[in-house]
Design an enzyme around this catalytic site. Structure first.
Site, PDB file in Angstrom:
ATOM      1  N   SER A 139      22.867 -22.034  55.845  1.00  0.00           N
ATOM      2  CA  SER A 139      23.718 -23.274  55.732  1.00  0.00           C
ATOM      3  C   SER A 139      24.607 -23.565  56.858  1.00  0.00           C
ATOM      4  O   SER A 139      25.238 -24.586  57.097  1.00  0.00           O
ATOM      5  CB  SER A 139      24.795 -22.946  54.576  1.00  0.00           C
ATOM      6  OG  SER A 139      25.710 -21.790  54.963  1.00  0.00           O
ATOM      7  N   HIS A 140      24.485 -22.573  57.903  1.00  0.00           N
ATOM      8  CA  HIS A 140      25.161 -22.773  59.057  1.00  0.00           C
ATOM      9  C   HIS A 140      24.009 -22.636  60.301  1.00  0.00           C
ATOM     10  O   HIS A 140      24.547 -22.577  61.598  1.00  0.00           O
ATOM     11  CB  HIS A 140      26.037 -21.914  59.446  1.00  0.00           C
ATOM     12  CG  HIS A 140      27.294 -21.951  58.609  1.00  0.00           C
ATOM     13  ND1 HIS A 140      27.248 -21.571  57.390  1.00  0.00           N
ATOM     14  CD2 HIS A 140      28.691 -22.431  58.918  1.00  0.00           C
ATOM     15  CE1 HIS A 140      28.871 -21.885  56.866  1.00  0.00           C
ATOM     16  NE2 HIS A 140      29.474 -22.314  57.700  1.00  0.00           N
ATOM     17  N   THR A 167      37.569 -25.382  53.114  1.00  0.00           N
ATOM     18  CA  THR A 167      37.088 -24.345  52.724  1.00  0.00           C
ATOM     19  C   THR A 167      37.625 -23.134  53.576  1.00  0.00           C
ATOM     20  O   THR A 167      37.562 -21.973  53.074  1.00  0.00           O
ATOM     21  CB  THR A 167      35.524 -24.305  53.329  1.00  0.00           C
ATOM     22  OG1 THR A 167      35.387 -24.710  54.453  1.00  0.00           O
ATOM     23  CG2 THR A 167      34.652 -25.321  52.321  1.00  0.00           C
ATOM     24  N   ALA A 190      34.723 -18.034  53.771  1.00  0.00           N
ATOM     25  CA  ALA A 190      35.482 -19.159  53.202  1.00  0.00           C
ATOM     26  C   ALA A 190      36.393 -18.749  52.118  1.00  0.00           C
ATOM     27  O   ALA A 190      36.087 -17.499  51.305  1.00  0.00           O
ATOM     28  CB  ALA A 190      34.681 -20.358  52.949  1.00  0.00           C
ATOM     29  N   ASP A 228      26.496 -24.473  51.405  1.00  0.00           N
ATOM     30  CA  ASP A 228      25.617 -23.601  50.438  1.00  0.00           C
ATOM     31  C   ASP A 228      25.518 -24.591  49.383  1.00  0.00           C
ATOM     32  O   ASP A 228      24.542 -24.731  48.494  1.00  0.00           O
ATOM     33  CB  ASP A 228      26.319 -22.376  50.033  1.00  0.00           C
ATOM     34  CG  ASP A 228      26.034 -21.456  50.953  1.00  0.00           C
ATOM     35  OD1 ASP A 228      24.662 -20.800  51.328  1.00  0.00           O
ATOM     36  OD2 ASP A 228      26.938 -20.907  51.593  1.00  0.00           O
ATOM     37  N   LYS A 287      44.941 -15.645  44.384  1.00  0.00           N
ATOM     38  CA  LYS A 287      44.794 -15.173  45.642  1.00  0.00           C
ATOM     39  C   LYS A 287      43.988 -15.857  46.813  1.00  0.00           C
ATOM     40  O   LYS A 287      44.556 -16.084  47.815  1.00  0.00           O
ATOM     41  CB  LYS A 287      44.125 -13.785  45.515  1.00  0.00           C
ATOM     42  CG  LYS A 287      44.886 -12.791  44.397  1.00  0.00           C
ATOM     43  CD  LYS A 287      44.155 -11.509  44.425  1.00  0.00           C
ATOM     44  CE  LYS A 287      44.833 -10.628  43.375  1.00  0.00           C
ATOM     45  NZ  LYS A 287      44.152  -9.068  43.169  1.00  0.00           N
TER      46      LYS A 287
END
Length: 339
Positions: A49-50, A162, A182, A190, A232
């Site tokens: 994805s990158h 993200t 992220a 993704d 969180k």
């Protein structure tokens, strides 16, 4: 005879392809080199994805006319331990490369130093940056907002980006201890890849426009992503907005989304990078601190667990030996941008 489903490329061929596409669309050689290096690193480490996929978004952003294709980043010394790099609305990667030597110099002088990268278009992962800092023997932390694609825990509309956080700890032998994740349940890219391939997604990744959990990737892109770990992850995402937005005088994810105005470009915002010199912190006890860290890592791996990024490092070894494979459909789409 039908074409194979994927294309095999050496790492040098991959870099050359990315660079040629970027130059073809008017980016300066300095920007094309910086971006092609990071795209190659992503594909090499099987962060699909990158990797080469991100080239399409770069081209869209350039074609919009909003990206400064020939921006020359400028450095401003804020204080002995702080510097700011103005990207002048170019992509962030050249700004990072421009400021890195000065950041390392300040960290060694002061023990800790921070670099704000302002007014940049950002599309890449952060691990190449913290890994580059770790190569200087420095501990590294980096973070940035993006577009407001992510709903807060308990919410139904996007507020956060993200908002990745990356960290690297240099080691005397082998790869650094490194993570990059992220604060959303998954990277936006993704979900985009799942949508391209018509695949479903896990229900905890995103909600649709009505705020309902969805396994439909396209509905997720039209709705909002979820944070990881509920409240969180939501708190960490808010922290990133504050540290890498409000604190450095740059845009939050909501402001970046507003600036985009539906164009679907790479987010425009800032980035906060922190470098720490363990030798200055520890002084004569540096070897003791280094040994303490290694005992920690050993305690992890000797019970069968793995250190973060180990899969990427394993993929790197394979790719350096065998090259990479790119889906035929993605390769053909990239080749089409030459026309």
């Amino acid at each position: 005879m039908s074409e194979p489903d994927d294309v095999s490329l050496s790492l040098s061929d991959l870099f050359d392809l990315a660079r040629k596409v970027l130059l073809h669309h008017g980016l300066s050689a300095a920007h094309a080199d910086a971006i092609a290096r990071v795209i190659t690193q992503g594909q090499r480490d099987e962060c699909h994805s990158h990797g080469l996929y991100r080239l399409l978004g770069c081209v869209r952003s350039v074609l919009s006319g909003k990206v400064n294709q020939h921006a020359q980043p400028t450095i401003r010394d804020v204080s002995p331990g702080v510097l700011a790099v103005d990207a002048h609305y170019g992509f962030s990667l050249l700004a990072f490369e421009t400021g890195l030597p000065r950041l390392a110099e300040k960290a060694r002088s002061q023990g800790i130093a921070a670099m704000a990268i302002n007014r940049c278009f950002h599309f890449s992962a952060l691990w190449p940056e913290v890994e580059a800092i770790a190569a200087h023997g420095l501990v590294a932390l980096a973070m940035n907002p993006s577009h407001s694609w992510v709903a807060p825990a308990g919410g139904t509309r996007g507020v956060f980006g993200t908002n990745p956080i990356a960290f690297a700890w240099p080691r005397a032998e082998g790869h650094p201890f490194l993570f990059d994740f992220a604060t959303s349940a998954i990277a936006r890219g993704d979900i985009e890849l799942h949508a391209r391939e018509g695949k479903s997604i896990p229900a905890h990744w995103a909600i649709d426009r009505e705020g309902r959990a969805t396994t439909d990737a396209r509905a997720a892109l039209e709705g909002a992503m979820q944070t990881f770990g509920g409240h969180k992850g939501s708190a960490l995402a808010a922290m990133v907005e504050l540290l890498a937005g409000a604190l450095i005088g740059d845009l939050t994810s909501m402001e970046s989304q507003s600036l985009d105005d539906g164009a679907g470009l790479s987010p425009c915002h800032g980035e906060l990078v922190i470098a720490i010199d363990p030798k200055r912190f520890l002084g004569s006890e540096y070897a003791i601190g280094e040994a303490r860290a290694e005992r920690l890592f050993e305690a992890i791996v000797t019970q069968g667990a793995r250190l973060p990024s180990q899969r990427r490092f394993d993929a790197r070894t394979r790719s350096e030996r065998d090259g990479v494979r790119v889906s035929r459909s993605l390769y053909n789409e990239i080749m089409e941008v030459f026309h």
